[in-house]
Design a protein around this motif. Structure first.
Motif, PDB file in Angstrom:
ATOM      1  N   ALA A   1      42.006  34.588  39.674  1.00  0.00           N
ATOM      2  CA  ALA A   1      42.897  33.430  39.825  1.00  0.00           C
ATOM      3  C   ALA A   1      44.338  33.771  39.467  1.00  0.00           C
ATOM      4  O   ALA A   1      45.273  33.409  40.201  1.00  0.00           O
ATOM      5  CB  ALA A   1      42.389  32.276  38.955  1.00  0.00           C
ATOM      6  N   VAL A   2      44.530  34.458  38.355  1.00  0.00           N
ATOM      7  CA  VAL A   2      45.896  34.804  37.950  1.00  0.00           C
ATOM      8  C   VAL A   2      46.503  35.807  38.929  1.00  0.00           C
ATOM      9  O   VAL A   2      47.671  35.683  39.312  1.00  0.00           O
ATOM     10  CB  VAL A   2      45.931  35.329  36.494  1.00  0.00           C
ATOM     11  N   SER A   3      45.708  36.793  39.361  1.00  0.00           N
ATOM     12  CA  SER A   3      46.207  37.773  40.331  1.00  0.00           C
ATOM     13  C   SER A   3      46.639  37.096  41.623  1.00  0.00           C
ATOM     14  O   SER A   3      47.705  37.398  42.172  1.00  0.00           O
ATOM     15  CB  SER A   3      45.139  38.825  40.639  1.00  0.00           C
ATOM     16  N   LEU A   4      45.821  36.167  42.115  1.00  0.00           N
ATOM     17  CA  LEU A   4      46.193  35.423  43.322  1.00  0.00           C
ATOM     18  C   LEU A   4      47.472  34.615  43.084  1.00  0.00           C
ATOM     19  O   LEU A   4      48.321  34.523  43.969  1.00  0.00           O
ATOM     20  CB  LEU A   4      45.052  34.498  43.757  1.00  0.00           C
ATOM     21  N   GLY A   5      47.596  34.048  41.892  1.00  0.00           N
ATOM     22  CA  GLY A   5      48.814  33.313  41.557  1.00  0.00           C
ATOM     23  C   GLY A   5      50.049  34.199  41.593  1.00  0.00           C
ATOM     24  O   GLY A   5      51.106  33.786  42.078  1.00  0.00           O
ATOM     25  N   VAL A   6      49.919  35.428  41.120  1.00  0.00           N
ATOM     26  CA  VAL A   6      51.050  36.370  41.161  1.00  0.00           C
ATOM     27  C   VAL A   6      51.359  36.749  42.605  1.00  0.00           C
ATOM     28  O   VAL A   6      52.510  36.696  43.042  1.00  0.00           O
ATOM     29  CB  VAL A   6      50.761  37.625  40.313  1.00  0.00           C
ATOM     30  N   PHE A   7      50.326  37.118  43.365  1.00  0.00           N
ATOM     31  CA  PHE A   7      50.536  37.555  44.738  1.00  0.00           C
ATOM     32  C   PHE A   7      51.052  36.436  45.637  1.00  0.00           C
ATOM     33  O   PHE A   7      51.746  36.693  46.617  1.00  0.00           O
ATOM     34  CB  PHE A   7      49.265  38.179  45.317  1.00  0.00           C
ATOM     35  N   ASN A   8      50.755  35.185  45.291  1.00  0.00           N
ATOM     36  CA  ASN A   8      51.238  34.045  46.070  1.00  0.00           C
ATOM     37  C   ASN A   8      52.544  33.472  45.539  1.00  0.00           C
ATOM     38  O   ASN A   8      53.013  32.444  46.024  1.00  0.00           O
ATOM     39  CB  ASN A   8      50.164  32.953  46.132  1.00  0.00           C
ATOM     40  N   GLY A   9      53.118  34.103  44.534  1.00  0.00           N
ATOM     41  CA  GLY A   9      54.411  33.683  44.013  1.00  0.00           C
ATOM     42  C   GLY A   9      54.371  32.492  43.068  1.00  0.00           C
ATOM     43  O   GLY A   9      55.415  31.923  42.752  1.00  0.00           O
ATOM     44  N   VAL A  10      53.179  32.092  42.623  1.00  0.00           N
ATOM     45  CA  VAL A  10      53.067  30.982  41.677  1.00  0.00           C
ATOM     46  C   VAL A  10      53.492  31.442  40.287  1.00  0.00           C
ATOM     47  O   VAL A  10      54.156  30.713  39.561  1.00  0.00           O
ATOM     48  CB  VAL A  10      51.628  30.425  41.653  1.00  0.00           C
ATOM     49  N   PHE A  11      53.074  32.658  39.901  1.00  0.00           N
ATOM     50  CA  PHE A  11      53.406  33.249  38.609  1.00  0.00           C
ATOM     51  C   PHE A  11      54.264  34.486  38.817  1.00  0.00           C
ATOM     52  O   PHE A  11      54.195  35.123  39.869  1.00  0.00           O
ATOM     53  CB  PHE A  11      52.140  33.659  37.844  1.00  0.00           C
ATOM     54  N   SER A  12      55.026  34.856  37.805  1.00  0.00           N
ATOM     55  CA  SER A  12      55.807  36.092  37.864  1.00  0.00           C
ATOM     56  C   SER A  12      54.888  37.291  37.642  1.00  0.00           C
ATOM     57  O   SER A  12      53.734  37.149  37.222  1.00  0.00           O
ATOM     58  CB  SER A  12      56.912  36.080  36.806  1.00  0.00           C
TER      59      SER A  12
END
Length: 128
Positions: free
Chosen positions: A90-101
């Motif tokens: 989930a966190v990795s997808l968030g990073v790759f989708n620009g949700v997280f830095s």
């Protein structure tokens, strides 16, 4: 590898404590944590991030409870490991989708390491 085998229970305990503390931090100050990992902070994101934190804290507490039970359950360890693996994804997808830095990848990598440790811990439970 010998170091990990020798201190495996301590490592699992420390991971579980970190999971509880980070989860409770998300519950109490979700906006702060979202800001640190570079996410948009609004009422909705803070609310849902707090809910995620609650479940993190519960899984960390479950693992500690399980470790100190009369008999450690490999099934419980498996599901705690799956929580860590799911958090990594989930966190990795968030990073790759620009949700997280990119900073959030540190969290993701810690979760992946934790999942591996938990799954290895299952093997030691079955061997005893």
């Amino acid at each position: 590898m010998q170091f990990i085998k020798k201190y495996l229970s301590l490592i699992v305990l420390l991971i579980s404590i970190v999971t509880i503390l980070s989860g409770l931090t998300q519950v109490v100050a979700p906006g702060f944590v979202l800001g640190v990992i570079g996410a948009e902070v609004n009422a909705t994101s803070a609310h849902f991030f707090g809910i995620v934190g609650m479940f993190m804290a519960l899984f960390g507490a479950l693992m500690i409870h399980n470790m100190y039970a009369v008999q450690t359950s490999p099934v419980t360890v498996f599901w705690c490991g799956m929580q860590k693996l799911g958090a990594f994804v989930a966190v990795s997808l968030g990073v790759f989708n620009g949700v997280f830095s990119v900073l959030a990848m540190g969290v993701a990598i810690f979760d992946l390491f934790s999942a591996g440790i938990f799954f290895f811990f299952i093997k030691t439970i079955k061997d005893t």
